[in-house]
Design a protein around this motif. Structure first.
Motif, short mmCIF file in Angstrom:
data_model
loop_
_atom_site.label_atom_id
_atom_site.label_comp_id
_atom_site.label_asym_id
_atom_site.label_seq_id
_atom_site.Cartn_x
_atom_site.Cartn_y
_atom_site.Cartn_z
N MET A 290 -11.50 -11.74 -21.73
CA MET A 290 -12.68 -12.44 -21.24
C MET A 290 -12.70 -12.47 -19.71
O MET A 290 -13.77 -12.49 -19.13
CB MET A 290 -12.73 -13.86 -21.79
N ASP A 291 -11.53 -12.49 -19.09
CA ASP A 291 -11.51 -12.48 -17.62
C ASP A 291 -12.19 -11.22 -17.08
O ASP A 291 -12.90 -11.27 -16.08
CB ASP A 291 -10.07 -12.55 -17.10
N GLU A 292 -11.94 -10.11 -17.77
CA GLU A 292 -12.57 -8.85 -17.35
C GLU A 292 -14.08 -8.93 -17.48
O GLU A 292 -14.81 -8.42 -16.63
CB GLU A 292 -12.03 -7.70 -18.19
N GLN A 293 -14.56 -9.59 -18.52
CA GLN A 293 -16.00 -9.76 -18.70
C GLN A 293 -16.60 -10.57 -17.55
O GLN A 293 -17.69 -10.26 -17.06
CB GLN A 293 -16.31 -10.45 -20.04
N LEU A 294 -15.88 -11.61 -17.13
CA LEU A 294 -16.34 -12.43 -16.02
C LEU A 294 -16.44 -11.61 -14.73
O LEU A 294 -17.44 -11.68 -14.02
CB LEU A 294 -15.41 -13.63 -15.82
N VAL A 295 -15.44 -10.83 -14.47
CA VAL A 295 -15.45 -9.97 -13.28
C VAL A 295 -16.61 -8.99 -13.35
O VAL A 295 -17.34 -8.79 -12.37
CB VAL A 295 -14.10 -9.24 -13.13
N MET A 296 -16.81 -8.39 -14.51
CA MET A 296 -17.90 -7.44 -14.67
C MET A 296 -19.26 -8.11 -14.50
O MET A 296 -20.17 -7.54 -13.90
CB MET A 296 -17.80 -6.75 -16.04
N MET A 297 -19.39 -9.33 -15.01
CA MET A 297 -20.66 -10.07 -14.84
C MET A 297 -20.93 -10.35 -13.36
O MET A 297 -22.07 -10.22 -12.90
CB MET A 297 -20.63 -11.39 -15.62
N LYS A 298 -19.90 -10.73 -12.64
CA LYS A 298 -20.07 -11.01 -11.21
C LYS A 298 -20.45 -9.74 -10.45
O LYS A 298 -21.34 -9.77 -9.59
CB LYS A 298 -18.80 -11.62 -10.63
N HIS A 299 -19.81 -8.63 -10.78
CA HIS A 299 -20.15 -7.36 -10.13
C HIS A 299 -21.58 -6.95 -10.46
O HIS A 299 -22.33 -6.50 -9.58
CB HIS A 299 -19.18 -6.25 -10.53
N PHE A 300 -21.95 -7.10 -11.71
CA PHE A 300 -23.30 -6.73 -12.12
C PHE A 300 -24.34 -7.61 -11.43
O PHE A 300 -25.38 -7.11 -10.95
CB PHE A 300 -23.46 -6.83 -13.64
N THR A 301 -24.05 -8.89 -11.32
CA THR A 301 -24.98 -9.80 -10.65
C THR A 301 -25.18 -9.39 -9.20
O THR A 301 -26.31 -9.33 -8.71
CB THR A 301 -24.48 -11.26 -10.74
#
Length: 88
Positions: free
Chosen positions: A1-12
């Motif tokens: 899930m940490d990776e998902q959070l990082v990916m969401m921040k990058h996408f944002t």
């Protein structure tokens, strides 16, 4: 899930950058249209405007309104995921 959070921040951040770039490009393109408009008045221009006009309106509506809604949605979801992962 940490990776998902990082990916969401990058996408944002990528979406924020895209939205800014789109607004700038639309403004520059409008300037170009304004400069050529007085001298380009033929049948090709009318066909071009028939296609460009509706497309431009969709782009403008996204850039000036909808884009912020998508970014806001991502911020809310990112915050919720951070709270889920790290508490608070």
């Amino acid at each position: 899930m940490d990776e998902q959070l990082v990916m969401m921040k990058h996408f944002t951040q990528a979406l924020v950058g895209f939205n800014q770039s789109l607004k700038q490009s639309l403004a520059e393109l409008q300037g170009q249209h304004d400069r050529v408009s007085p001298i380009w008045q033929d049948e090709m221009r009318r066909r071009y405007d028939a296609v460009w006009g509706p497309f431009q309106q969709h782009l403008k509506r996204y850039a000036e309104g909808e884009s912020q809604g998508y970014v806001e949605f991502l911020y809310i979801k990112t915050y919720a995921l951070e709270r889920y992962l790290y508490g608070g």
